[in-house]
Scaffold this motif. Structure first.
Motif, mmCIF file in Angstrom:
data_model
loop_
_atom_site.group_PDB
_atom_site.id
_atom_site.type_symbol
_atom_site.label_atom_id
_atom_site.label_comp_id
_atom_site.label_asym_id
_atom_site.label_seq_id
_atom_site.Cartn_x
_atom_site.Cartn_y
_atom_site.Cartn_z
ATOM 1 N N THR A 38 -2.514 -10.787 4.256
ATOM 2 C CA THR A 38 -1.776 -11.880 3.603
ATOM 3 C C THR A 38 -1.573 -11.647 2.110
ATOM 4 O OG1 THR A 38 -3.845 -13.102 3.203
ATOM 5 C CG2 THR A 38 -2.650 -13.573 5.269
ATOM 6 N N ALA A 40 0.046 -10.548 -1.200
ATOM 7 C CA ALA A 40 1.417 -10.301 -1.649
ATOM 8 C C ALA A 40 1.418 -9.805 -3.089
ATOM 9 C CB ALA A 40 2.244 -11.565 -1.537
ATOM 10 N N ALA A 62 1.783 -8.248 2.544
ATOM 11 C CA ALA A 62 2.760 -9.315 2.755
ATOM 12 C C ALA A 62 4.049 -8.984 1.992
ATOM 13 C CB ALA A 62 2.176 -10.656 2.320
#
Length: 265
Positions: A38, A40, A62
């Motif tokens: 997850t 980013a 991500a």
């Protein structure tokens, strides 16, 4: 952050605040990675940001969004999806034909070309590429199948070429699934469009418009070349610019066209 090289690894997101100044004269190596995939990377999108890298190497679990205030030299970028914006040119910094960008959807926006002198090599699913300046080509080489959602030279005065090659099937995506077509807008000096599906038996499906302002269009597939009614191919010229040549080519398959093909002045 100011320095020669930057190596930054995070188990969470990598972001910057408003008015942040990032100036890396060498290579910026950015990694955002965690167990949940997850993490980013979002840089350069805040008010007052100044973001400049010598070259970029990026790994992100991500989606990644990077906005640079100068040329963007890409070593490798691996991300779920990528939005890369350059105030200058997006260039290939590897010097080989290895993939610069590996992602799902690649959204590339530049002012002075995307792979203009040396093509950007990709392993992606969907491409959106826009060059806004009066100079610079869009040159993309894909290792596999490719959906072209958009490829545009948008400068109204002058524009470079669009050259896209894929080793697999090419689809110029329909409006209904988000496609906007392929276009060159230059009114006085305008480039050409060349799109080629090179793999053995690779097909091309033209489901959206491919247009230039009076310059040549080449669509070539090793396999079948087809178009829907929305797959209009037009090199109509305006003003002093006459109609450009249109070449539709299937090396070993069939050509079946439902869309109009026009090259009138």
């Amino acid at each position: 952050v100011v320095g020669g090289n930057l190596a930054l690894t995070s188990a969470g997101d990598i972001t910057d605040d408003a008015n942040a100044d990032i100036a890396v004269t060498g290579t910026a190596s950015l990694t955002a990675d965690n167990v949940g995939n997850t993490a980013a990377i979002i840089l350069g999108d805040q008010a007052g940001n100044t973001t400049n890298f010598g070259s970029l190497t990026v790994v992100s679990d991500a989606d990644t969004t990077i906005t640079e205030d100068s040329d963007t030299a890409v070593n490798t970028i691996n991300a779920a999806n990528l939005t890369l914006t350059s105030a200058g040119a997006i260039t290939d910094n590897l010097g080989t034909e290895a993939a610069n960008i590996t992602t799902g959807t690649a959204t590339l926006l530049a002012a002075l070309g995307i792979g203009s002198a040396d093509d950007i090599n990709t392993t992606i699913v969907t491409l959106l590429a826009t060059n806004t300046g009066v100079s610079g080509n869009i040159r993309i080489t894909e290792t596999d199948n490719l959906v072209i959602r958009a490829a545009d030279q948008t400068n109204a005065a002058a524009a470079g070429n669009i050259v896209i090659t894929a080793a697999g099937d090419i689809t110029i995506e329909a409006v209904g699934t988000g496609g906007t077509g392929v276009s060159i807008s230059g009114a006085t000096v305008t480039g050409t469009v060349t799109i080629t599906a090179t793999g053995v038996g690779s097909d091309m499906s033209v489901e959206n418009s491919v247009t230039t302002n009076g310059t040549a269009i080449t669509l070539k597939a090793d396999g079948n070349l087809t178009s829907t009614a929305a797959g209009v191919v037009s090199s109509n010229g305006t003003g002093a610019i006459g109609g450009g040549e249109i070449l539709l080519w299937s090396t070993a398959g069939n050509i079946s066209l439902d869309g109009d093909v026009t090259a009138n002045s």
